[in-house]
Scaffold this motif. Structure first.
Motif, PDB file in Angstrom:
ATOM      1  N   ASP A 155      31.980  38.190  48.528  1.00 32.27           N
ATOM      2  CA  ASP A 155      31.953  38.504  47.097  1.00 32.27           C
ATOM      3  C   ASP A 155      32.590  39.873  46.897  1.00 32.27           C
ATOM      4  O   ASP A 155      32.173  40.856  47.529  1.00 32.27           O
ATOM      5  N   ASP A 183      34.788  42.560  43.869  1.00 35.03           N
ATOM      6  CA  ASP A 183      35.239  42.874  42.508  1.00 35.03           C
ATOM      7  C   ASP A 183      36.646  43.432  42.625  1.00 35.03           C
ATOM      8  O   ASP A 183      36.851  44.635  42.777  1.00 35.03           O
ATOM      9  N   LYS A 189      30.459  40.935  41.266  1.00 39.60           N
ATOM     10  CA  LYS A 189      31.398  40.507  42.300  1.00 39.60           C
ATOM     11  C   LYS A 189      31.536  38.985  42.290  1.00 39.60           C
ATOM     12  O   LYS A 189      30.546  38.275  42.131  1.00 39.60           O
ATOM     13  N   LEU A 190      32.747  38.513  42.462  1.00 38.58           N
ATOM     14  CA  LEU A 190      33.038  37.083  42.451  1.00 38.58           C
ATOM     15  C   LEU A 190      33.356  36.601  43.867  1.00 38.58           C
ATOM     16  O   LEU A 190      33.857  37.371  44.691  1.00 38.58           O
ATOM     17  N   GLU A 245      38.693  41.018  37.549  1.00 36.32           N
ATOM     18  CA  GLU A 245      37.270  41.264  37.389  1.00 36.32           C
ATOM     19  C   GLU A 245      36.598  40.185  36.550  1.00 36.32           C
ATOM     20  O   GLU A 245      37.234  39.492  35.760  1.00 36.32           O
ATOM     21  N   ASP A 246      35.293  40.063  36.746  1.00 31.94           N
ATOM     22  CA  ASP A 246      34.472  39.228  35.873  1.00 31.94           C
ATOM     23  C   ASP A 246      34.276  39.983  34.557  1.00 31.94           C
ATOM     24  O   ASP A 246      33.897  41.157  34.563  1.00 31.94           O
ATOM     25  N   LYS A 247      34.529  39.325  33.428  1.00 31.16           N
ATOM     26  CA  LYS A 247      34.486  40.001  32.132  1.00 31.16           C
ATOM     27  C   LYS A 247      33.477  39.349  31.201  1.00 31.16           C
ATOM     28  O   LYS A 247      33.242  38.137  31.278  1.00 31.16           O
ATOM     29  N   PRO A 260      34.802  44.469  31.649  1.00 35.40           N
ATOM     30  CA  PRO A 260      34.361  44.083  33.001  1.00 35.40           C
ATOM     31  C   PRO A 260      32.853  44.262  33.168  1.00 35.40           C
ATOM     32  O   PRO A 260      32.281  45.264  32.720  1.00 35.40           O
ATOM     33  N   THR A 261      32.220  43.294  33.819  1.00 36.42           N
ATOM     34  CA  THR A 261      30.774  43.344  34.020  1.00 36.42           C
ATOM     35  C   THR A 261      30.387  44.018  35.333  1.00 36.42           C
ATOM     36  O   THR A 261      29.237  44.408  35.510  1.00 36.42           O
ATOM     37  N   GLY A 262      31.330  44.143  36.262  1.00 34.26           N
ATOM     38  CA  GLY A 262      31.017  44.715  37.567  1.00 34.26           C
ATOM     39  C   GLY A 262      30.435  43.709  38.541  1.00 34.26           C
ATOM     40  O   GLY A 262      30.075  44.076  39.669  1.00 34.26           O
TER      41      GLY A 262
END
Length: 386
Positions: free
Chosen positions: A293, A295, A313-314, A300-302, A309-311
């Motif tokens: 996972d 970032d 991790k994907l 980024e995950d938004k 961005p939410t911070g």
């Protein structure tokens, strides 16, 4: 659209331009109305700069960022590998108890016997033979169970599923038989073995490969594969196989020259027991496949509403060449359209006995002391007779 007024039905036809947005009371301002009357609320931003969902993201990231990313991942891999040194040493030392190689001893006198008691080897062989018979019977390993109401239609469907999956495993997946056979020999020794199940784009079918425990490196804090933050699969392949994947578009087309990499203790012990001498093969390449996972900047995950961005991790699958440290591929490791971005799990963990941590206990741990004692007693008896 029909409007009823004083019991009269008035038909109104509205034909907006396909690119025109219609403001409707009660619908959010950032919603887009479509021609069929439906609306897209909080439309996702354009991701054209982020490439197609299944694209190799390494092609879109600058080289300096790739170098920094690879450096961090390889450092984490080395840390995880050092953390399990004691487990690996226990396992490799226990392999000597199999007695596959006769030991020449000069103590307590020249010509003293080097025989090893067959307790461990016999137990492992018995488990492997019985487990293979149960897990891969002649009619196939797949069984079906109907959940809910049983009807002639569901019974026929269950039978079709059973026949197709048994055909796929026993005939189409050519490697399944011997990979399972080999896994069942390693499992009682190490206490843990892995299967990697995935779709191979080159073979155009599903693949189930055996992966020995020493080639799966995980953080020492991990308790299971589902919650593990990072799984590193050490992949060994020939140069020609790598080139096929590069030409096919799976990996970046960058120069990868074979380099000398350190083999683990378990691999050295395998070669010693088999009577093989390791030589540097110019075609051997070792890749580190990280299931982790991250970032990654630019991907980024938004937040759907604010676009910030939410911070979070994907999950990604990142392949790095161990010798050169070059990133070959970065792929998203979740299904397209999945709102929660759940990680796709490629590995299946088999345990002989549940251990105290991530790895299971094997016969080396359970019978190792007894096997050493039996070997010592047997040697003393033979030496005394000599």
């Amino acid at each position: 659209m029909a409007i009823e007024k004083e019991n009269e039905l008035i038909d109104l036809e509205i034909q907006p331009n396909s690119e025109q947005e219609i403001a409707v009371p009660g619908v959010e301002d950032n919603a887009i109305m479509l021609d069929d009357g439906s609306a897209i609320v909080n439309p996702l931003e354009d991701t054209s700069e982020q490439g197609a969902f299944n694209a190799n993201l390494a092609e879109l990231i600058p080289d300096d960022e790739l170098e920094s990313l690879a450096s961090g991942l390889v450092g984490d891999y080395e840390y995880d590998k050092d953390a399990r040194n004691e487990w690996l040493k226990t396992y490799t030392d226990g392999l000597d108890l199999l007695g596959f190689k006769y030991e020449d001893r000069s103590k307590p006198f020249a010509g003293a016997t080097g025989v090893t008691h067959p307790l461990l080897a016999e137990t492992v062989t018995q488990f492997q033979a019985q487990a293979y018979k149960e897990l891969l019977p002649p009619e196939g390993p797949v069984r079906t169970q109907i959940v809910g109401e049983i009807t002639p239609q569901t019974e026929e469907q269950a039978q079709r599923v059973k026949e197709f999956m048994n055909y796929q495993i026993t005939y189409d997946m050519e490697e399944y038989d011997h990979e399972l056979d080999q896994m069942l020999f390693h499992l009682p020794l190490a206490g843990s073995s892995f299967k990697k199940v995935y779709y191979d784009d080159v073979k155009m079918r599903a693949v189930s490969k055996f992966v020995p425990a020493e080639d799966i490196v995980i953080p020492y804090t991990a308790t299971d594969l589902e919650t593990c933050e990072r799984i590193t699969h050490v992949v060994k392949m020939m140069g020609n196989e790598l080139r096929k994947k590069q030409i096919g578009g799976m990996y970046r087309d960058v120069d990868i020259s074979p380099s000398s990499v350190d083999s683990n203790d378990a691999e050295d012990k395998y070669n010693e027991l088999d009577g093989l001498t390791e030589t540097q093969n110019a075609e051997d390449i070792v890749l580190l496949e990280f299931h982790c996972d991250l970032d990654i900047p630019g991907f980024e995950d938004k937040n759907v509403t604010t676009g910030e961005p939410t911070g979070i991790k994907l999950p990604y699958v990142i392949t790095v060449d161990e010798g050169t440290g070059k990133v070959l591929s970065i792929y998203r490791n979740y299904r397209e359209g999945d709102a929660v971005r759940k990680k796709i799990q490629y590995f299946v963990h088999y345990k002989f006995l549940p251990g105290l941590g991530f790895y299971g206990f094997g016969l080396i741990h359970m019978l190792g002391g007894l096997s050493r004692t039996a070997t010592s007693a047997l040697r003393q008896l033979i030496d005394a007779g000599t």
